[in-house]
Design an enzyme around this catalytic site. Structure first.
Site, PDB file in Angstrom:
ATOM      1  N   SER A 171       0.856  -1.180   0.000  1.00  0.00           N
ATOM      2  CA  SER A 171       0.000   0.000   0.000  1.00  0.00           C
ATOM      3  C   SER A 171       0.892   1.230   0.000  1.00  0.00           C
ATOM      4  CB  SER A 171      -0.883   0.002   1.256  1.00  0.00           C
ATOM      5  OG  SER A 171      -1.499   1.254   1.459  1.00  0.00           O
TER       6      SER A 171
ATOM      7  N   TYR B  19      -2.388  -0.125  10.702  1.00  0.00           N
ATOM      8  CA  TYR B  19      -2.398  -0.703   9.355  1.00  0.00           C
ATOM      9  C   TYR B  19      -1.150  -0.268   8.596  1.00  0.00           C
ATOM     10  CZ  TYR B  19      -3.687  -1.262   4.429  1.00  0.00           C
ATOM     11  OH  TYR B  19      -3.695  -1.592   3.091  1.00  0.00           O
TER      12      TYR B  19
END
Length: 244
Positions: free
Chosen positions: A137, A150
């Site tokens: 990501s 995260y």
């Protein structure tokens, strides 16, 4: 190194929805011979089975469980391309009573899950001169405070992906690290993103990046802004280190 998807056997973790489901569909459209649908709940892929018939095969696989992934690899020794897409992403700041437990959970899936998959499939991918694709990501290179745990788990996964590039790359295995921005998935909706890019930019980007032999893929418009800012560090530190 590069690899084309045509006539290849692929395996996608978390294949039942979102980016994973789109990767399956794009791989088949681009000529994959077969795609294993690795999911925790084998009843969740009926739609894909009905649409693609014997081009897909559902198989149980839970990246948070050692034995499950070892069994998965043992049953799929014909696989050429492994896409480790399965992951979790819950909104959690750094300060909060649940931050430690949340981080443990996200590490277990997002980072340790990659380790489990990579170790289980290493011999098969070496034998087949294949590829492993890791869904990271843009949060792996910048901590987004509302998604702090995260972001940290994806940073760990990205670091491990760099290690895989060196270790598996020396054995003829291509490694691709994918860094999307907000993509139109349930995870993005839960994180509060009101604008998101279609899942196809990721799946089609993966096919193209594998063909080109790239290590990084920043598929969408937001991700490409990160890529432009990150390029010098990537070229001079991340990729150069593997060449020493």
């Amino acid at each position: 190194m590069s690899i084309k998807i045509e006539n290849k056997v692929a395996l996608v973790t978390g294949a039942n929805r979102g980016i994973g489901k789109q990767i399956v569909e794009t791989f088949i459209e681009k000529g994959a011979k077969k795609v294993y649908l690795a999911v925790r709940n084998i009843a969740s892929t009926k739609e894909l089975e009905e649409e693609y018939g014997d081009k897909v095969e559902t198989i149980q696989g839970d990246v948070s469980d050692d034995k499950s992934i070892i069994n998965l690899a043992a049953k799929t020794t014909d696989v050429d391309i492994v896409v480790n897409n399965a992951g979790v992403g819950t909104p959690q700041s750094t300060i909060g009573k649940n931050s430690v437990e949340d981080f443990k959970n996200q590490l277990n899936v997002n980072a340790f899950g990659l380790l489990r998959v990579a170790n289980a499939f290493a011999n098969t991918l070496e034998k087949n001169k294949g590829a492993i694709v890791q869904l990271n990501s843009v949060a792996s290179i910048k901590n987004f405070t509302p998604l702090s745990t995260y972001s940290a788990s994806k940073a760990a996964a990205y670091s491990l992906t760099q290690g895989l590039r060196v270790e598996l790359g020396a054995k003829g295995v291509q490694v691709l690290s994918v860094h999307p921005g907000p993509i139109d998935t349930d995870m993005s909706a839960r994180a509060g993103f009101t604008e998101a890019f279609p899942t196809t930019v990721v799946s089609e980007g993966i096919v193209d990046a594998l063909d080109k032999g790239d290590f990084h893929l920043f598929p969408d418009e937001m991700a490409k802004q990160f890529e432009a800012a990150y390029q010098s560090f990537s070229d001079n530190v991340v990729l150069a280190e593997a060449e020493e």
